[in-house]
Design an enzyme around this catalytic site. Sequence first.
Site: not given
Ligand code: GLN
Length: 542
Positions: A380, A514, A516
Amino acid sequence: MTRYIFITGGVVSSLGKGLASASLGALLQARGYKVRLRKLDPYLNVDPGTMSPYEHGECYVTDDGAETDLDLGHYERFLGRPCTKNDNITTGRIYLDIISRERRGDYLGTTIQVIPHVTNRIKEFILHGNEDLDFVLVEIGGTVGDIEGLPFFEAIRQLKQQLPRGHAVFVHLTLLPFIASAGELKTKPTQHSVAELRSIGIQPDVLLCRSDRPIPSEERHKLSLFCNVRESAVVEALDAKSIYDVPLAYHAAGLDTEILAAFEINGAPEPDLGRWEEISDRINNPEGEVTIAIVGKYTEWVDSYKSVIEALTHGGIANKVRVNLKWIGSELFEAEDPASHLEDVDGILIPGGFGERGIEGMINAVRYAREHRIPFFGICFGMQMAVIEASRSLLGLKEANSTEFRPTPEPVVGLLTEWVAGGVVHRRAADGDLGGTMRLGAYPAVLASGSLAAEIYGKREISERHRHRYEVNITYRDRLEKHGFIFSGMSPDGILPEVVELRNHPWFVGVQFHPELKSRPFDVHPLFRSFIHAALEQSRLV
Ligand code: GLN
């Protein structure tokens, strides 16, 4: 008819109620029962989505896009059954719901009160959608005696009376502290905690006692007498080396047997614990080890990365190695050269994150991994950092950045203002609400044939869970791909980059989602299996 097990906590918080609930669920499942776990959180936030990880640890996201408590991660990892937004409720959500109904006029003419309106909503939530299930385990967040927990305790007390006889059992998780000067395990805090429970009408059937050493028979007897539970129902919950040893340990201590006895269920099938034995054996007898650096922002509070840690452990289970974690606060790499901290690691992972603090350090870590050919996994925020690094280093765009931090002439990561999910167009503005408004939950992606990602997954169509507001900007794709930085996974409409990877590197993958959140010890996520495999290869080079 579904039976209910209510799990409460006493004495102190952080005793591992979520894990205890998940382990009990796993034991009942291993006996062939259909089990579901639900969590009631007494705090006033509508969901944990807007809380800092320092406050609450990781925010666990379900397929249907709910931002929930990290205990739901334990539930999924131990049962392999996806949770939904209906498996976690907070006081905030209940009040929001009741107050909107009140404004609509649904309660016209009535005074709305905690009892019965709030307690009824809690009971409805607990009972809803449980057809076909043998057991529903309901964990109540917090500790007995917390003011905000009272409506929840009242609701479960009432439920026991409303359900058919013998269909609800109360489990109370407590702590027996060892007092060195007395050389004794102390039962008094547990006695007080149970007295408090009984004063609100709840008599526990089973006491699950956390302790760092076996409970002597005298203390067991005392607990039985003073807490009004059977002696066999004082179940010892000793500290375990790994969380994945807990189901086996609780079974050996008699927890599931005692629960079945409390329901007066005779002749239940014996549990098949084969998969837990296999997992425990692999964790306790690794054939090698690898070290992964996690370069992030909340590294002093590792509960923020709960699922990442577990998924890395699962990668170790799949490869029969122990995974050592080296936590590095990314700001360090703004002051110091990453080399001295990263030269001995076998893989580098940058997890999810929000906000500007420490990003230049993360970008330096990506550069180190790219240039030194160390396996790199960006999740992410980690993928967004990888794209910023590649744009600066490979394309020479010094101003490349994310609009999350400030306006920039090279917005290689930008705010997502419009997208389609389930046929519905979602719109967002820079000044909109922050709660529950990210791209959340499961979205499909298509992987490019011949890519590392497609090889790892063994298929081209995947579905993964998201939680982010910003997206990699597709207009930089062609230029980056000319330098071997490939956009190997895209949303099915070809607009949103989902996976990036680097050619001519042993293992360099960034994912916008994600992974995970979907890894299980007995069903290891392919990306974590492959990343740890690459790290193992790397460790053999050093
Ligand atoms: N801050 C980033 C976004 O909002 C990544 C978010 C995250 O890693 N869950 O896109």
